[in-house]
Design an enzyme around this catalytic site. Sequence first.
Site: not given
Length: 156
Positions: A19, A37
């Site tokens: 990320r 997520n």
Amino acid sequence: MATTYELIIYGKVQHVGFRDRIENIGRGLGISGVVYNYKDGTVRILANFDDEEIKELFKKSIKALSKKDKLIEIERIEERELNTYIEFPEGINRISADDLIELNKKLDEGVKYIKLIFGELEGHTKILEKIDSKLDKLNSIDEKLDKIIKLLEQKL
């Protein structure tokens, strides 16, 4: 006018710093959105694109991460245009439901790789010990040959 898309990234993409890399790519390309997520193991991105070329470059840059980072393995990216526009703060920003749980999962993942590295090193250590043992034997043989040569030289 910009359109909001959902990108779903499948593969080994959670708990490997993925990320953070997405945020950097998004900021570099001037894309606004969020990355998070998802409970099924995917990473999801909601992002605004007003240019098809930028969207494709963003996806291409994401796919390239698995070539540059051995921890990241991208199987596929699904894209879905949403029938709405969501106004996001500037840049791609991470959403985390529970930072402590996320941190613990990353630490667990790191421990796996540390064990893997030490396991490989242990195998190399055993090989080095065998080589060292063989060198000791060769040195012993070499010393004996030197003594034999000296004895032969004395007799000649």
